[in-house]
Scaffold this motif. Sequence first.
Motif, short mmCIF file in Angstrom:
data_model
loop_
_atom_site.label_atom_id
_atom_site.label_comp_id
_atom_site.label_asym_id
_atom_site.label_seq_id
_atom_site.Cartn_x
_atom_site.Cartn_y
_atom_site.Cartn_z
N GLY A 44 7.11 -11.17 -7.29
CA GLY A 44 5.83 -11.53 -7.70
C GLY A 44 5.20 -10.89 -8.64
N THR A 45 4.14 -11.37 -8.85
CA THR A 45 2.72 -11.22 -10.17
C THR A 45 2.25 -10.41 -9.33
N PRO A 46 2.00 -8.85 -9.48
CA PRO A 46 1.22 -8.44 -9.36
C PRO A 46 -0.72 -8.72 -10.51
N ARG A 47 -1.33 -8.42 -9.29
CA ARG A 47 -3.13 -9.24 -10.13
C ARG A 47 -4.29 -8.78 -9.84
N GLN A 48 -4.19 -7.58 -8.63
CA GLN A 48 -4.86 -6.47 -8.27
C GLN A 48 -5.01 -5.02 -8.09
N MET A 49 -5.52 -4.45 -7.66
CA MET A 49 -5.64 -3.33 -6.86
C MET A 49 -6.89 -2.19 -6.53
N THR A 50 -6.33 -2.11 -5.66
CA THR A 50 -7.64 -0.58 -5.27
C THR A 50 -7.16 0.21 -4.67
N VAL A 51 -8.19 0.99 -5.45
CA VAL A 51 -7.37 3.00 -5.34
C VAL A 51 -8.87 3.72 -5.11
N SER A 52 -8.58 4.22 -3.48
CA SER A 52 -8.67 5.28 -2.52
C SER A 52 -8.83 6.22 -2.85
N LEU A 53 -9.54 7.41 -3.09
CA LEU A 53 -8.97 9.15 -2.95
C LEU A 53 -9.86 9.87 -2.27
N ALA A 54 -8.85 10.60 -2.27
CA ALA A 54 -10.15 11.92 -0.84
C ALA A 54 -9.53 13.21 -1.99
N LEU A 55 -10.66 14.33 -1.70
CA LEU A 55 -10.71 15.33 -2.65
C LEU A 55 -11.46 16.56 -2.42
N GLY A 56 -10.73 17.29 -2.54
CA GLY A 56 -11.63 18.68 -2.87
C GLY A 56 -12.38 18.88 -3.29
N LYS A 57 -13.36 19.75 -3.87
CA LYS A 57 -14.85 20.59 -4.57
C LYS A 57 -13.89 21.51 -5.45
N GLY A 71 -6.52 19.58 0.44
CA GLY A 71 -5.31 18.91 -0.66
C GLY A 71 -6.47 17.67 -1.16
N LEU A 72 -5.60 16.49 -2.55
CA LEU A 72 -5.85 15.95 -3.44
C LEU A 72 -5.30 14.29 -2.25
N ALA A 73 -5.38 13.29 -2.26
CA ALA A 73 -4.99 11.97 -1.29
C ALA A 73 -5.24 11.15 -1.73
N ILE A 74 -4.13 10.32 -1.75
CA ILE A 74 -4.18 9.13 -2.75
C ILE A 74 -4.15 7.55 -2.47
N SER A 75 -4.21 6.48 -1.53
CA SER A 75 -3.66 5.25 -1.35
C SER A 75 -4.18 4.67 -2.43
N ILE A 76 -3.38 3.85 -2.47
CA ILE A 76 -3.58 1.95 -3.78
C ILE A 76 -3.12 0.88 -3.50
N THR A 77 -3.30 0.13 -3.45
CA THR A 77 -3.14 -0.64 -2.33
C THR A 77 -3.01 -1.93 -3.57
N CYS A 78 -1.97 -3.03 -3.68
CA CYS A 78 -1.38 -3.55 -4.63
C CYS A 78 -1.62 -5.13 -4.42
N THR A 101 0.72 -1.19 -0.11
CA THR A 101 0.10 0.28 -0.20
C THR A 101 0.81 1.15 0.37
N ASP A 102 0.47 1.87 -0.82
CA ASP A 102 1.46 3.41 -1.02
C ASP A 102 0.04 4.73 -0.64
N MET A 103 0.56 5.79 0.20
CA MET A 103 -0.65 6.53 0.17
C MET A 103 0.23 8.33 -0.71
N LEU A 104 -0.15 8.70 -1.17
CA LEU A 104 0.51 10.35 -2.15
C LEU A 104 -0.59 11.57 -1.70
N MET A 105 0.59 11.76 -0.86
CA MET A 105 -0.48 12.87 -0.73
C MET A 105 0.22 14.64 -1.06
N GLU A 106 -1.30 15.24 -1.72
CA GLU A 106 -0.98 17.23 -3.10
C GLU A 106 0.27 17.28 -2.28
N GLY A 107 1.55 18.10 -2.40
CA GLY A 107 2.27 19.22 -1.96
C GLY A 107 3.05 18.71 -1.21
#
Length: 370
Positions: free
Chosen positions: A84-97, A133-140, A48-54
């Motif tokens: 390994g071999t990647p198979r699935q991914m989930t994508v979560s977002l927190a975003l402003g107006k 700001g935009l926040a992204i959390s992705i799990t592979c 899992t990685d979390m990416l924050m704007e700024g």
Amino acid sequence: MEISKLGEFGLIDRLTNDIKLKNPSSLYGVGDDCAVMHYPDSEVLITTDMLMEGIHFDLTYITMQELGYKAAMANISDVFAMNGTPRQMTVSLALGKRFKVEDLDAFYLGVRQACDKWNIDVVGGDTTTSLTGLAISITCVGEAKHEDIVYRNGARETDLICVSGNLGAAYMGLQLLEREKTVYYQQIDDINNKIKEAQKDGNDVLVKHLQEEGAKLYNFQPDFSGKEYLLERQLKPEARGDIVSLLREHNIHPTAMMDISDGLSSELLHICKQSNCGCRIYEKNIPIDYQTAIMAEEFNMNVTTCAMNGGEDYELLFTCPIGDHDKLESLLSQDIRQIGYITKPELGVKLISRDQQEFDITAQGWNPLK
């Protein structure tokens, strides 16, 4: 289109309604409380990685599509780093107006382009509101046979140290983008200050002229000709699954491996600490692209320092038994370079310079908590 017009479930349906599952291990994807996956004969890998704007990205110079691609590739790279071999991914977002539906369309397009390249299923995620700001959390999620998994703690004395590709290009691409951003905003500030002065003087003709000049700046595009490779390495990195496949084809099983996301120096220290060993790497063997060297000279930077500490190259750093030397020799023309070897822990973690001096390697790579 305003995101509020669609609502959470309408947005999810828009972004995922045409996703078709490709992997047999993906039993059920988007549409229920959980995705369902089945791995009867292999180990499951999760990152899992979390990416924050700024902090991790700047929307001044990366598009939403590029951001989606890069965020996905960063996670895919972690699975490859475990052999390994990647198979699935989930994508979560927190975003402003300030974000519109079309922005999310572009982001998901980038994610799906990255996933399609490696046959990965997008099986879920979440969306919510952000006030900062935009926040992204992705799990592979990936898979590997128990005996194939490569950890960071397997390096042993006399093992060879290798890297894929070249190093420092992503960092120099970032320096180039940051420089142009600084110049751009300085020009905007200069125009705005001149407009204020002209307004004080009541010079309406000059005010109008300056406003027109300011409007042109908003559509200004820097000239990056000749530097496209550096920008691509920063904005659209590639996970090195091709290197993992190449090693498998030649029956080379790394003893330790990780991807170079925080800088070669930091990654070497991780492997040496977890493997309880030291190492020697040679400055002359560190692979550096011509554009990286030219850009470092333009910025008056030491190119080796850039390659050691830059990060975000997403190349693979790995060790393998000295007995695989001949196999590796046949691959050196295929984007793999031997840069040193593993030593006893008491010999330390050292860089051997071009003039044969020894220097301690310290962790100067990316640290998001600083």
